[in-house]
Design a protein around this motif. Structure first.
Motif, mmCIF file in Angstrom:
data_model
loop_
_atom_site.group_PDB
_atom_site.id
_atom_site.type_symbol
_atom_site.label_atom_id
_atom_site.label_comp_id
_atom_site.label_asym_id
_atom_site.label_seq_id
_atom_site.Cartn_x
_atom_site.Cartn_y
_atom_site.Cartn_z
ATOM 1 N N HIS A 1 48.030 -8.036 85.555
ATOM 2 C CA HIS A 1 48.539 -7.635 84.013
ATOM 3 C C HIS A 1 48.579 -5.852 83.978
ATOM 4 O O HIS A 1 49.276 -5.497 83.471
ATOM 5 C CB HIS A 1 47.608 -8.005 82.899
ATOM 6 N N GLU B 1 50.386 -9.293 78.846
ATOM 7 C CA GLU B 1 49.840 -10.460 78.209
ATOM 8 C C GLU B 1 50.728 -10.978 77.153
ATOM 9 O O GLU B 1 50.774 -12.119 76.876
ATOM 10 C CB GLU B 1 48.496 -9.859 77.738
ATOM 11 N N VAL C 1 54.371 -12.152 85.545
ATOM 12 C CA VAL C 1 52.939 -12.769 85.493
ATOM 13 C C VAL C 1 53.159 -14.167 85.700
ATOM 14 O O VAL C 1 52.267 -14.650 86.431
ATOM 15 C CB VAL C 1 52.527 -12.466 83.899
#
Length: 1485
Positions: free
Chosen positions: A1125, A274, A384
């Motif tokens: 994630h 993240e 991601v």
């Protein structure tokens, strides 16, 4: 009394202590020597310190003994040894200082020199401290804290040492005597100073953690599971980060027990997916629109840690060049007896060497680990970004394989680039520093010649590296082709075995491997040439430089020559790294461009329909438009896949049925509503409300049944159980051992097709959406289950919902409010059932007529037979059959483990032995080692020759000097070349042997192996592990052996100069081995976990891509992204600590061998000048500069080789998989025309899948007459598919036998059996390639036969629509063909081969009734003389069979002609017929 600050090592003192040869004279001389026991002011300090230490230790020892008895029971509470490694090192340092002090005293006595009384007491103090420290470590348990007495002693002694050295340095530089009361350093203070510094920091660290330990103990005792959420790195202090001490808890845990994933602390938040992705997105947003530069964004996101990393890299480079710079001064010092510099000058040089090597070691560790940290951060952010992007786009022309390749290859390459990035600016700095050192020592001409030769070597290396890069690209292309073929082979293994094509596909894989091997061979030989240049470059540069020096009469000394040789050795790295750096930059740029191009592609969001929440009766508006699956360029040539001519409006609560022939565009119609098919022209689709989708090919996640049904929603138990009941899942779940917590395997491999379909239907209904789109949900279930689903789900739970359902079962269209009839991609009819039936010439009427004709074939003896409650029959049968089925399937499931197994402990020796002896039975290994020994001896000999001969100008001419030097150097280079070529040859042969063993065993493995082993796990062995074996392990293993030989040679050389070094070396090696053993238990398990933790990321990625339509439809992108994630963070967590463990070991090994080097230097300084060969001493110093790096390389390689050997271990696991029966039994082969009649006899057949599983077929005995049509029917789990598998020997009978034309099939080879049978499987399978290769992979039939088979299967016209005809492409998994068309291709394949026995296993489940009737007619006509065994849910498919076999719970319920069975209303077959007819009539009503 003389004071102790006088230089004790001054040469003049030697005359004051005469030596005698006779023992008694020595003793007398010793007694009469001046001041044998001197007493200086500082001696009283040592005496007082010893007295206080002794008293304090005695008191503390007594207290500890008393408290140990009371604490012995409580010691079992919490056993945490986070500081154990520092404790072991601390004790070792105490012992080493004690030995040094004792040695110093003995040496003074041996030389008959004065010895201070203070040093005697100092030695006693250190021995006392060592004994007590060792006692405390053993007695104080896991959470011990050093007693205050020891902490005080260590701090006192280290400070006293520092003051002594500081006093000496001030006196040395100022040339003025200092007051005698001040302590002054001698040899022992310099030698023990690094150890005392370590003890000082150890005392501070251990004592400062006293309070923390007391606070942590109860917390840790009550929350052991919180380890994974702890971030040790972020909380670590400067010293802990510098020494990687924060890793100690991981090592302690790994030493105490098997290290598991839950034991690993979390990675820092900055490395989380993240945080990394946010930084990258912020950098991208700051760029101008339309000017996306991924490389700039990445650099901007990590610029702070990158700058810090650059500082460490710069300090490392500067400190590494300090050694070659000072070698000249050191050699001059030890070679000049009349030097004005005293021994203290040599001690200062030794300290500077030690300081430089320590700084080099520490900064190198921080540089490497920092580069890995940055790489981890970049990798996480790109993973991601790729995942989020791929969820937003599907039909953009980018294949799933390419996206996975971006994730698996390109992202890793970009991540690895940060290991090399500082080489861009370090390379010119390194070359410049080397040239400055050469200019200082040899002058401008020599440095210029070195630069020219260096450039020439680099230039000559460049084409080799370019060739290496091209060959690497070829290898990757060949590997991609092989992996692609392997993937397809594994996916279709069941079909290959049923058709007996596995040998053909094995040959195809081996051909692809041979192509890869040919490129690999050229690549490795090119690597050999590059390795030759790498090792020969110092020789070439030195020959050129010294040759110029001799030509221009540059004065040479041993010091300048050895300094130049050390510089040339350092120049190896820039020479070697430049081409590699350029290659890495090029490959990274290509990867960046590929990812950037993917990120720029148009997103799927632009093609998605407008979704609004609006209160209206209209929930779906489809405006006129055209849609096409093909790319825009092709859409101009090929007609549209789907064309909507007029507006279609669907109201709230309506049921819309979509029907049509195979390939008419039904699934495309649903995709147009979902926005999953590109719109080429026309209006848009507007949807008012939430949507749910059930695909034709079931898509389930790997996970629990409950997770698949809930699909991210909260649990509402009442609604949940209603949904399970309606979808007929409650009975399955009640029987399964784990209920709805049962795990779904990869691709739902452990569930039947009907179960998968019902689970995804339950997922859609539980979502409680406004609009439901169902793509042929009833084709995978039998008649009564389909009727129940329609009634309970569509007409029950979804009675108030809008449902658009595609179906081939026309009995379900009567209840629809609107029926859409498609043909050739167009809606040709729409309206209610009654209205469409009025158009007698319409498409719908024709389909209904075909359906009615199919039903008319089923004629029960009396219509009254239907008076039996269909509902009651279904409930009764459902309970009975599901009970048996559930037991069978879940017992299979319980026996399987989808979590990959990993070995524990050390890699076994037989793995090493197998690897080493795979190539030529190990015959070339001794020759390889002999070449390296000769290379090392000749290289060291050439260096010693020039250093020695340069000082013998009167004995050795310049021509002879350079000639012999060139001859020795050239000979060593030739042996390097021979070594490299031999190693390449061994590597190629070893890799090939291991590959053949693995792939052959896998292909020959039984189907049970593939059912229980995800193909991604096999692919891992075939790709990642095989790549490691191809290009990595042989060189790492050989590099370890070569480095060990080089290390031994250096130690022998250093011991020749100063023999005490060998003793210190033995001690250091022992400590290093202890460190290595301490490290390897945790590091080995971490290395195993790295591969295991990466696989879930790739699996989740590919699984998400496969179900992207469903994920987008349910608006679950955020949840899946969150899971991505978490998986990336898990992978980061393991790799972060895996990288750190290597640095933890390296920093300690480097320090230990820096001590060895420092000890050698101090011994050389203290030795008499006339007892030293300056050339040999200088040579030892030159080689000693690399001692720490070399030893760290040995230990690192020792551990890394074991970690890499795990790949060999994994390959060997799959090389011993039990095989099926032999393909051919030479002494038992059937006749060429066998089977001639096709008679099949089942004699008391019992079948079970595994010995520990229940019997599935229970004593089946019957005969299928040759040339007859046999229908096999029964409910789910009755044993129909098992019977077919037994016929093909996919499952071997546990007892009984099967006879075909009087031959027991178990007595012949599998190839002889399967090649004489033909089957059309339930799951239609197409291979990537062309239509021709799919129909005739063995190339046995001419084109006209292929066209005839296509025509009979209603595919001729469809194939002719493509101008490439039989060469029309078939995509991966046949994705460019509908499911029904794939089944027709499989039928054409069977008709083409014309076998005497044909098996149809639900072969027409996904085609419409009319097509089914035509297929059955074709089969009857084309197989009139064949034995046809048909398994079907559709009763019309088997109603015209000659015989019908009804199975139930693995037994024969009935076996007779359908006419005879229908005469008995109570027969099982009659019940099945009535249920089928009842479904049609009930739904009609």
């Amino acid at each position: 009394m003389e004071t102790s600050y006088e230089p004790p090592l001054d040469p003049s003192s030697r005359s004051k202590s005469p030596r005698f040869c006779v023992g008694i004279c020595c003793f007398d001389g010793l007694l009469n020597s001046r001041a044998f026991m001197e007493t200086a002011p500082t001696d009283y300090l040592h005496i007082a310190a010893f007295s206080l230490l002794f008293a304090w230790v005695t008191l503390d020892f007594t207290i500890l003994r008393c408290s140990a008895e009371d604490e012995e029971v409580g010691e079992e509470m919490v056993q945490k040894r986070s500081k154990a490694i520092m404790a072991e090192t601390t004790v070792a340092c105490n012992i080493l200082i004690s030995i040094l002090s004792l040695g110093f005293c003995i040496d003074r006595v041996r030389k008959l020199e004065s010895i201070s009384l203070g040093y005697v007491f100092l030695t006693m103090s250190w021995f006392l401290a060592s004994l007590y420290a060792n006692y405390c470590k053993r007695k104080r348990g896991a959470n011990f804290i050093w007693p205050l007495v020891l902490v005080s002693w260590w701090i006192f002694s280290s400070l006293l040492n520092l003051v002594s050295i500081f006093t000496f340095l001030i006196g040395f530089w100022s040339k003025t005597p200092l007051p005698g009361i001040l302590p002054s350093a001698r040899f022992i203070e310099f030698a023990s100073f690094p150890l005392s510094v370590f003890l000082f920091f150890s005392a501070l660290v251990m004592s400062s953690s006293r309070n923390n330990t007391e606070l942590e103990q109860p917390l840790l005792a009550n929350s052991i599971g919180s380890v994974s959420s702890r971030d040790d790195f972020s909380k670590a202090g400067l010293w802990s980060r510098l020494m990687f001490h924060w890793l100690s808890p991981v090592f302690e845990k790994g030493r105490a027990e098997r290290l598991e994933f839950s034991h690993i602390p979390s990675a820092p938040r900055s490395e989380s997916a993240e945080s990394s992705y946010s930084s990258l997105q912020e950098s991208l947003r700051e760029q101008k629109p339309g000017c996306l530069s991924l490389s700039r964004a990445i650099i901007r996101a990590v610029w702070r840690p990158l700058v810090l990393n650059a500082v460490f890299a710069g300090l490392n480079t500067l400190s590494s060049y300090l050694g070659p710079l000072l070698i000249t001064n050191f050699v001059e010092f030890i070679s000049n007896e009349d030097s004005t510099h005293g021994h203290y000058y040599g001690c200062i040089l030794a300290c500077i060497f030690f300081f430089a090597k320590t700084v080099e070691s520490l900064t190198q560790r921080q540089w490497y680990f920092g580069a890995r940290q940055i790489g981890i951060r970049v990798r996480a952010s790109l993973m991601v970004a790729l995942y989020n992007k791929s969820l937003q786009m599907k039909y953009s022309g980018t294949r799933t394989g390419k996206i996975i390749n971006l994730l698996d290859v390109d992202v890793e390459r970009i991540s690895d680039f940060f290991w090399y990035i500082h080489g861009i600016w370090l390379l010119p700095v390194q070359v410049s520093l080397a040239l400055l050192i050469l200019y200082r020592n040899l002058g401008a001409a020599a440095s210029l010649s070195a630069l020219v030769v260096t450039i020439l070597v680099m230039v000559s290396n460049t084409p080799l590296v370019n060739m290496q890069e091209r060959l690497h690209s070829k290898i990757m292309e060949a590997k991609d082709s092989r992996i692609k073929a392997t993937t397809e082979t594994l996916k279709c293994m069941r079909i290959l075995k049923l058709h007996s094509w596995e040998t053909t596909y094995l040959e195809k894989l081996l051909q692809l491997r041979d192509m890869e091997r040919s490129w690999l061979k050229r690549y490795l030989y090119t690597c050999s040439a590059i390795a030759f240049l790498f090792w020969a470059s110092p020789t070439l540069v030195s020959v050129g430089t010294f040759g110029v020096c001799i030509l221009v009469n540059t004065p040479l000394t041993a010091g300048t020559v050895l300094s130049a040789l050390a510089t040339f050795r350092i120049l190896q790295d820039p020479i070697y790294n430049l081409p590699e750096l350029v290659t890495m930059m090029t490959q990274t740029k290509v990867s960046l461009d590929r990812i950037q191009d993917f990120m720029k592609e148009e997103e799927q969001q632009q093609m998605r329909p407008g979704i609004e929440m609006k209160i209206s009766d209209i929930v779906v508006e489809i405006e006129p438009g055209e849609y096409n699956w093909e790319a825009e360029d092709d859409s101009k040539v090929k007609k549209s896949t789907l064309k909507i001519d007029k507006m279609i409006q669907i109201r709230r609560g309506q049921k819309i049925a979509v029907c049509g022939a195979v390939g008419s565009g039904k699934s495309s119609f649903l995709c147009s509503i979902l926005g999953e098919i590109p719109r080429t022209c026309g209006g848009r689709v507007n949807i008012f409300g939430s949507r749910a989708y059930v695909s034709q090919t079931a898509w389930l996640q790997t996970g629990k049944i409950r997770e698949n049904v809930l699909f991210g929603n909260e649990m509402d138990r009442r609604w949940y159980h209603e949904v399970l009941e309606a979808c007929a899942l409650n009975t399955d779940i009640a029987i399964w051992a784990d209920g709805d917590l049962t795990v779904v395997g990869e691709r739902g491999i452990n569930l039947s097709g009907g179960q998968k379909q019902r689970i995804q239907l339950a997922r859609a209904i539980y979502n409680n959406s406004d609009i439901y789109l169902l793509d042929d949900p009833f084709s995978a279930v039998d008649a009564h289950t389909g009727a129940r689903l329609f009634k309970e789900c569509l007409m029950g739970l979804l009675s108030n919902k809008t449902v658009i359902y595609v179906t081939h079962q026309l009995e379900f269209v009567h209840a629809a409010d609107l029926i859409l009839v498609l043909r050739e991609g167009m809606v040709v009819q729409s309206g209610k059932y009654e209205d469409l039936m009025k158009d007698t010439k319409g498409e719908f009427v024709q389909q209904i007529a075909a359906h009615s004709q199919s039903l008319s074939q089923v004629n029960p003896p009396k219509e009254l037979g239907l008076s039996i409650s269909t509902k009651d029959i279904m409930k009764k049968r459902n309970r009975k059959d599901l009970k048996h089925y559930g037991k069978k399937r879940i017992s299979e499931l319980s026996d399987r483990s989808y979590e990959e197994e990993r070995e524990f402990g050390r890699v076994k020796w037989h793995v090493y032995k197998t690897f080493v002896t795979s190539a030529y039975k190990g015959a070339l290994v001794p020759i390889l080692l002999f070449c390296h020994v000769l290379f090392q001896a000749l290289q060291m000999g050439s260096n010693y020759w020039i250093a020695w001969a340069i000082e013998k100008e009167d004995q050795v001419s310049k021509k002879k000097l350079i000639g012999i030097f060139f001859l020795l150097s050239a000979s060593s280079s030739l042996f390097v070349l021979g070594r490299a070529l031999l190693l390449s040859n061994i590597a190629i042969e070893t890799a090939q042997r291991l590959f053949l063993g693995m792939v052959t065993n896998i292909i020959r493995a039984p189907m049970s192996f593939f059912d229980s082993t995800p193909f991604s796990r096999i692919l891992n062995r075939s790709s990642t592990d095989q790549r490691t074996v191809d290009t990595d392990i042989p060189y790492r293993l050989a590099g370890l052996v070569f480095a060990l030989i080089q290390l031994l040679c250096i130690i022998i050389l250093m011991s020749q100069v100063a023999w005490p070094v060998f003793i210190i070396f033995i001690v250091v090696v022992a400590i290093s081995i202890w460190y290595q053993n301490y490290y390897i238990s945790a590091a080995r398990e971490l290395a195993r976990m790295v591969g295991i933790q990466k696989a879930p990321i790739l699996h989740h990625f590919s699984e998400s891509l496969a179900g992207a339509v469903t994920i987008r439809c349910f608006n679950q992108e955020d949840r899946f992204s969150k899971k991505n994630h978490n998986l990336i963070d898990d992978y980061t967590r393991i790799t972060f600590h895996n990288y750190a463990t290597m640095e933890w070991l390296s920093v300690r090994i480097n320090f230990l061998f820096n001590i060895v080097f420092f000890a050698m230097l101090t011994i050389l300084v203290s030795m008499p000048r006339n007892a030293i060969d300056p050339s040999l001493a200088g040579l030892a110093t030159t080689y000693g500069l690399n001692l720490n790096v070399l030893q760290a390389w040995v230990i690192w390689n020792l551990c890394n080789v074991e970690n890499k050997m795990i790949s060999v271990e994994r390959i060997l696991q799959f090389s011993v998989v039990p095989s099926e029966a032999p393909l051919v039994i030479d002494h038992s082969r059937p006749e060429q025309d066998w089977p001639s009649s096709g008679t099949i006899v089942l004699d008391n057949l019992h079948v079970r899948y595994k010995p520990n599983l229940p019997i599935v077929l229970r004593g089946i005995s019957c005969t299928f007459p040759g040339g007859k049509k046999i229908g096999v029917v029964g409910r789910t789990g009755s044993g129909k598919s098992t019977l077919i598998q037994a016929l093909f020997r996919v499952v071997e009978p546990s007892s009984g036998r099967i006879m075909i034309d009087k031959i027991d099939i178990s007595q012949i080879g599998l190839h002889d059996l399967r090649s004489r049978l033909s089957i059309i499987p339930q799951d239609p399978t197409l291979f990537q390639g062309t239509m021709r290769t799919n129909l005739d992979p063995l190339r046995q039939h001419p084109d006209f036969e292929i066209w005839e088979a296509l025509r009979k299967c209603q595919l001729g016209e469809i194939v002719k629509q493509d101008h490439r005809l039989l060469d029309a492409p078939v995509a991966e998994d046949g994705e460019n063909w509908s499911v029904g068309q794939r089944q027709l291709v499989c039928l054409a394949r069977a008709l083409l081969h014309k076998r005497r026995i044909l098996v149809l296993d639900e072969a027409t489940a996904s085609v419409d009734t009319a097509t089914d009737s035509l297929i059955q007619k074709t089969i009857r006509e084309e197989t009139s003389n064949c034995t046809v065994v048909t398994i079907a849910h559709r009763i019309p498919t088997v109603i015209d069979s000659d015989l019908v076999l009804v199975l139930g719970e693995g037994k024969i319920l009935e076996f007779s002609s359908p006419q005879d069975l229908l005469k008995d209303k109570s027969s099982a077959f009659s019940n099945l017929v009535m249920e089928f007819l009842g479904r049609s009539k009930c739904n009609h009503n």
